[in-house]
Design a protein around this motif. Structure first.
Motif, PDB file in Angstrom:
ATOM      1  N   GLY A  29       0.814  -1.204   0.000  1.00  0.00           N
ATOM      2  CA  GLY A  29       0.000   0.000   0.000  1.00  0.00           C
ATOM      3  C   GLY A  29       0.847   1.253   0.000  1.00  0.00           C
ATOM      4  O   GLY A  29       2.081   1.203  -0.004  1.00  0.00           O
ATOM      5  N   ALA A  30       0.157   2.371   0.009  1.00  0.00           N
ATOM      6  CA  ALA A  30       0.817   3.678  -0.023  1.00  0.00           C
ATOM      7  C   ALA A  30       1.711   3.855   1.204  1.00  0.00           C
ATOM      8  O   ALA A  30       1.420   3.353   2.284  1.00  0.00           O
ATOM      9  N   ARG A  31       2.805   4.595   0.995  1.00  0.00           N
ATOM     10  CA  ARG A  31       3.774   4.884   2.061  1.00  0.00           C
ATOM     11  C   ARG A  31       4.209   6.331   1.905  1.00  0.00           C
ATOM     12  O   ARG A  31       4.499   6.779   0.804  1.00  0.00           O
ATOM     13  N   PRO A  32       4.265   7.082   3.010  1.00  0.00           N
ATOM     14  CA  PRO A  32       4.729   8.474   2.918  1.00  0.00           C
ATOM     15  C   PRO A  32       6.146   8.540   2.358  1.00  0.00           C
ATOM     16  O   PRO A  32       6.900   7.565   2.421  1.00  0.00           O
ATOM     17  N   PRO A  33       6.547   9.703   1.866  1.00  0.00           N
ATOM     18  CA  PRO A  33       7.867   9.854   1.236  1.00  0.00           C
ATOM     19  C   PRO A  33       8.998  10.031   2.247  1.00  0.00           C
ATOM     20  O   PRO A  33       9.613  11.086   2.354  1.00  0.00           O
ATOM     21  N   PHE A  34       9.279   8.965   3.019  1.00  0.00           N
ATOM     22  CA  PHE A  34      10.381   9.000   3.978  1.00  0.00           C
ATOM     23  C   PHE A  34      11.715   9.060   3.242  1.00  0.00           C
ATOM     24  O   PHE A  34      11.799   8.738   2.054  1.00  0.00           O
ATOM     25  N   SER A  35      12.777   9.390   3.974  1.00  0.00           N
ATOM     26  CA  SER A  35      14.106   9.471   3.370  1.00  0.00           C
ATOM     27  C   SER A  35      14.779   8.107   3.259  1.00  0.00           C
ATOM     28  O   SER A  35      15.858   8.005   2.679  1.00  0.00           O
ATOM     29  N   VAL A  36      14.179   7.061   3.809  1.00  0.00           N
ATOM     30  CA  VAL A  36      14.710   5.703   3.689  1.00  0.00           C
ATOM     31  C   VAL A  36      13.716   4.862   2.896  1.00  0.00           C
ATOM     32  O   VAL A  36      12.510   5.116   2.920  1.00  0.00           O
ATOM     33  N   ASP A  37      14.226   3.852   2.188  1.00  0.00           N
ATOM     34  CA  ASP A  37      13.370   2.980   1.401  1.00  0.00           C
ATOM     35  C   ASP A  37      12.633   1.988   2.294  1.00  0.00           C
ATOM     36  O   ASP A  37      13.090   1.655   3.384  1.00  0.00           O
ATOM     37  N   GLY A  38      11.523   1.516   1.800  1.00  0.00           N
ATOM     38  CA  GLY A  38      10.776   0.520   2.546  1.00  0.00           C
ATOM     39  C   GLY A  38       9.398   0.305   1.952  1.00  0.00           C
ATOM     40  O   GLY A  38       9.093   0.782   0.851  1.00  0.00           O
ATOM     41  N   TYR A  39       8.589  -0.426   2.697  1.00  0.00           N
ATOM     42  CA  TYR A  39       7.220  -0.740   2.285  1.00  0.00           C
ATOM     43  C   TYR A  39       6.294  -0.579   3.479  1.00  0.00           C
ATOM     44  O   TYR A  39       6.705  -0.785   4.620  1.00  0.00           O
ATOM     45  N   ILE A  96       9.900  11.104  31.992  1.00  0.00           N
ATOM     46  CA  ILE A  96      10.285  10.135  30.953  1.00  0.00           C
ATOM     47  C   ILE A  96      10.557  10.894  29.660  1.00  0.00           C
ATOM     48  O   ILE A  96       9.691  11.598  29.146  1.00  0.00           O
ATOM     49  N   GLY A  97      11.765  10.749  29.140  1.00  0.00           N
ATOM     50  CA  GLY A  97      12.155  11.435  27.916  1.00  0.00           C
ATOM     51  C   GLY A  97      11.515  10.822  26.687  1.00  0.00           C
ATOM     52  O   GLY A  97      11.176   9.633  26.669  1.00  0.00           O
ATOM     53  N   TYR A  98      11.343  11.643  25.670  1.00  0.00           N
ATOM     54  CA  TYR A  98      10.775  11.172  24.409  1.00  0.00           C
ATOM     55  C   TYR A  98      11.241  12.076  23.282  1.00  0.00           C
ATOM     56  O   TYR A  98      11.729  13.177  23.515  1.00  0.00           O
ATOM     57  N   GLN A  99      11.098  11.572  22.072  1.00  0.00           N
ATOM     58  CA  GLN A  99      11.398  12.338  20.865  1.00  0.00           C
ATOM     59  C   GLN A  99      10.137  12.398  20.024  1.00  0.00           C
ATOM     60  O   GLN A  99       9.377  11.433  19.971  1.00  0.00           O
ATOM     61  N   THR A 100       9.944  13.523  19.354  1.00  0.00           N
ATOM     62  CA  THR A 100       8.790  13.655  18.480  1.00  0.00           C
ATOM     63  C   THR A 100       9.256  13.777  17.039  1.00  0.00           C
ATOM     64  O   THR A 100      10.389  14.178  16.765  1.00  0.00           O
ATOM     65  N   ALA A 101       8.361  13.419  16.141  1.00  0.00           N
ATOM     66  CA  ALA A 101       8.637  13.517  14.706  1.00  0.00           C
ATOM     67  C   ALA A 101       7.297  13.668  14.005  1.00  0.00           C
ATOM     68  O   ALA A 101       6.236  13.587  14.631  1.00  0.00           O
ATOM     69  N   GLN A 102       7.366  13.877  12.703  1.00  0.00           N
ATOM     70  CA  GLN A 102       6.138  13.980  11.924  1.00  0.00           C
ATOM     71  C   GLN A 102       6.242  13.084  10.701  1.00  0.00           C
ATOM     72  O   GLN A 102       7.256  13.067  10.015  1.00  0.00           O
ATOM     73  N   VAL A 103       5.179  12.307  10.455  1.00  0.00           N
ATOM     74  CA  VAL A 103       5.071  11.516   9.235  1.00  0.00           C
ATOM     75  C   VAL A 103       4.681  12.488   8.134  1.00  0.00           C
ATOM     76  O   VAL A 103       3.685  13.206   8.266  1.00  0.00           O
ATOM     77  N   PRO A 104       5.442  12.547   7.040  1.00  0.00           N
ATOM     78  CA  PRO A 104       5.094  13.479   5.965  1.00  0.00           C
ATOM     79  C   PRO A 104       3.725  13.149   5.357  1.00  0.00           C
ATOM     80  O   PRO A 104       3.355  11.990   5.239  1.00  0.00           O
ATOM     81  N   ALA A 105       3.005  14.168   4.992  1.00  0.00           N
ATOM     82  CA  ALA A 105       1.724  13.969   4.301  1.00  0.00           C
ATOM     83  C   ALA A 105       1.981  13.340   2.934  1.00  0.00           C
ATOM     84  O   ALA A 105       3.025  13.550   2.321  1.00  0.00           O
ATOM     85  N   SER A 106       1.014  12.564   2.482  1.00  0.00           N
ATOM     86  CA  SER A 106       1.085  11.975   1.149  1.00  0.00           C
ATOM     87  C   SER A 106      -0.301  12.061   0.539  1.00  0.00           C
ATOM     88  O   SER A 106      -1.259  12.476   1.192  1.00  0.00           O
ATOM     89  N   ALA A 107      -0.419  11.632  -0.700  1.00  0.00           N
ATOM     90  CA  ALA A 107      -1.726  11.656  -1.358  1.00  0.00           C
ATOM     91  C   ALA A 107      -2.711  10.743  -0.638  1.00  0.00           C
ATOM     92  O   ALA A 107      -3.911  10.978  -0.656  1.00  0.00           O
TER      93      ALA A 107
END
Length: 139
Positions: A29-39, A96-107
Protein backbone atom coordinates in the motif's frame (compact mmCIF):
# COMPACT_ATOMS: atom_id res chain seq x y z
CA UNK A 1 -5.59 3.51 22.31
CA UNK A 2 -5.01 0.64 19.90
CA UNK A 3 -2.03 -1.21 18.50
CA UNK A 4 -1.06 0.63 15.33
CA UNK A 5 1.83 -1.23 13.63
CA UNK A 6 5.09 -3.15 13.95
CA UNK A 7 8.25 -2.00 12.18
CA UNK A 8 10.81 -4.46 10.85
CA UNK A 9 14.25 -3.26 9.74
CA UNK A 10 15.91 -5.71 7.34
CA UNK A 11 18.63 -6.01 4.75
CA UNK A 12 16.16 -8.03 2.67
CA UNK A 13 12.96 -5.96 2.56
CA UNK A 14 11.76 -7.51 -0.70
CA UNK A 15 12.02 -11.06 0.71
CA UNK A 16 10.17 -10.04 3.87
CA UNK A 17 7.58 -8.15 1.80
CA UNK A 18 6.94 -11.21 -0.36
CA UNK A 19 6.43 -13.37 2.75
CA UNK A 20 3.88 -11.00 4.26
CA UNK A 21 2.07 -10.48 0.93
CA UNK A 22 2.26 -13.98 -0.58
CA UNK A 23 2.03 -16.07 2.59
CA UNK A 24 0.47 -13.96 5.37
CA UNK A 25 -2.04 -12.24 3.07
CA UNK A 26 -1.15 -8.59 3.63
CA UNK A 27 -1.18 -6.19 0.68
CA UNK A 28 1.22 -3.52 -0.54
CA UNK A 29 0.00 0.00 0.00
CA UNK A 30 0.82 3.68 -0.02
CA UNK A 31 3.77 4.88 2.06
CA UNK A 32 4.73 8.47 2.92
CA UNK A 33 7.87 9.85 1.24
CA UNK A 34 10.38 9.00 3.98
CA UNK A 35 14.11 9.47 3.37
CA UNK A 36 14.71 5.70 3.69
CA UNK A 37 13.37 2.98 1.40
CA UNK A 38 10.78 0.52 2.55
CA UNK A 39 7.22 -0.74 2.28
CA UNK A 40 3.98 -0.40 4.17
CA UNK A 41 1.90 -3.57 4.21
CA UNK A 42 -1.82 -3.39 4.86
CA UNK A 43 -4.49 -5.52 6.53
CA UNK A 44 -8.13 -4.44 6.40
CA UNK A 45 -7.19 -1.10 4.87
CA UNK A 46 -4.60 -0.17 7.54
CA UNK A 47 -0.78 -0.26 7.34
CA UNK A 48 0.11 -2.77 10.06
CA UNK A 49 3.66 -3.79 9.08
CA UNK A 50 6.28 -1.19 8.15
CA UNK A 51 9.42 -2.54 6.46
CA UNK A 52 12.59 -0.46 6.42
CA UNK A 53 15.57 -1.25 4.21
CA UNK A 54 18.84 -1.32 6.18
CA UNK A 55 22.28 -2.87 5.77
CA UNK A 56 22.92 -6.19 7.48
CA UNK A 57 25.51 -4.63 9.77
CA UNK A 58 26.86 -1.27 10.81
CA UNK A 59 29.60 0.35 8.70
CA UNK A 60 33.17 -0.39 9.82
CA UNK A 61 34.03 1.48 12.98
CA UNK A 62 30.43 2.37 13.82
CA UNK A 63 28.18 0.34 16.03
CA UNK A 64 24.68 1.69 15.58
CA UNK A 65 21.66 -0.15 16.97
CA UNK A 66 19.46 1.83 14.55
CA UNK A 67 20.66 0.04 11.40
CA UNK A 68 21.01 -3.62 12.41
CA UNK A 69 18.23 -5.91 11.14
CA UNK A 70 15.58 -6.27 13.83
CA UNK A 71 11.96 -5.88 14.76
CA UNK A 72 12.30 -2.23 15.57
CA UNK A 73 9.29 -1.12 17.56
CA UNK A 74 5.58 -1.37 18.18
CA UNK A 75 3.29 1.61 17.85
CA UNK A 76 0.06 2.59 19.53
CA UNK A 77 -2.45 4.99 17.95
CA UNK A 78 -4.43 7.70 19.70
CA UNK A 79 -7.46 8.98 17.81
CA UNK A 80 -8.30 11.92 20.07
CA UNK A 81 -6.23 14.99 20.93
CA UNK A 82 -7.17 14.77 24.62
CA UNK A 83 -5.76 11.23 24.81
CA UNK A 84 -2.53 12.46 23.21
CA UNK A 85 -2.31 15.39 25.62
CA UNK A 86 -2.86 13.08 28.60
CA UNK A 87 0.00 10.86 27.37
CA UNK A 88 2.30 13.88 27.19
CA UNK A 89 1.31 14.93 30.69
CA UNK A 90 1.98 11.45 32.10
CA UNK A 91 5.40 11.28 30.43
CA UNK A 92 6.35 14.76 31.62
CA UNK A 93 5.08 14.14 35.18
CA UNK A 94 7.30 11.07 35.47
CA UNK A 95 10.31 12.66 33.79
CA UNK A 96 10.28 10.14 30.95
CA UNK A 97 12.16 11.43 27.92
CA UNK A 98 10.78 11.17 24.41
CA UNK A 99 11.40 12.34 20.86
CA UNK A 100 8.79 13.66 18.48
CA UNK A 101 8.64 13.52 14.71
CA UNK A 102 6.14 13.98 11.92
CA UNK A 103 5.07 11.52 9.24
CA UNK A 104 5.09 13.48 5.97
CA UNK A 105 1.72 13.97 4.30
CA UNK A 106 1.09 11.97 1.15
CA UNK A 107 -1.73 11.66 -1.36
CA UNK A 108 -3.07 8.72 0.68
CA UNK A 109 -2.99 10.32 4.14
CA UNK A 110 -2.51 13.54 6.07
CA UNK A 111 0.58 14.26 8.14
CA UNK A 112 0.69 12.56 11.52
CA UNK A 113 2.56 13.16 14.75
CA UNK A 114 4.85 10.55 16.26
CA UNK A 115 6.32 10.24 19.74
CA UNK A 116 9.07 7.72 20.56
CA UNK A 117 10.03 6.45 24.02
CA UNK A 118 13.16 4.34 24.53
CA UNK A 119 12.28 2.04 27.41
CA UNK A 120 15.65 0.28 27.44
CA UNK A 121 18.47 -0.23 24.93
CA UNK A 122 16.81 -1.67 21.84
CA UNK A 123 13.25 -1.34 23.18
CA UNK A 124 11.32 1.50 21.54
CA UNK A 125 7.61 2.28 21.80
CA UNK A 126 5.98 4.68 19.34
CA UNK A 127 2.75 6.58 19.81
CA UNK A 128 1.09 8.11 16.75
CA UNK A 129 -1.86 10.37 16.09
CA UNK A 130 -3.44 12.28 13.25
CA UNK A 131 -5.08 14.57 15.83
CA UNK A 132 -3.54 18.00 16.02
CA UNK A 133 -2.64 18.53 19.68
CA UNK A 134 0.03 21.01 20.66
CA UNK A 135 3.22 19.04 21.23
CA UNK A 136 5.58 20.84 23.59
CA UNK A 137 9.27 20.16 23.02
CA UNK A 138 11.00 18.83 26.09
CA UNK A 139 13.58 21.02 27.86
Amino acid sequence: MQLDHATIVTAEPETVRRFFVDIAGLSDGARPPFSVDGYWLYANGRPVVHLIDAPASAPAGRASPRISPRIDHIAFRFERADEWQALLERLDARGIGYQTAQVPASAAQPAERQLFVALAPGVVIEFVTAAQPAVQPQP
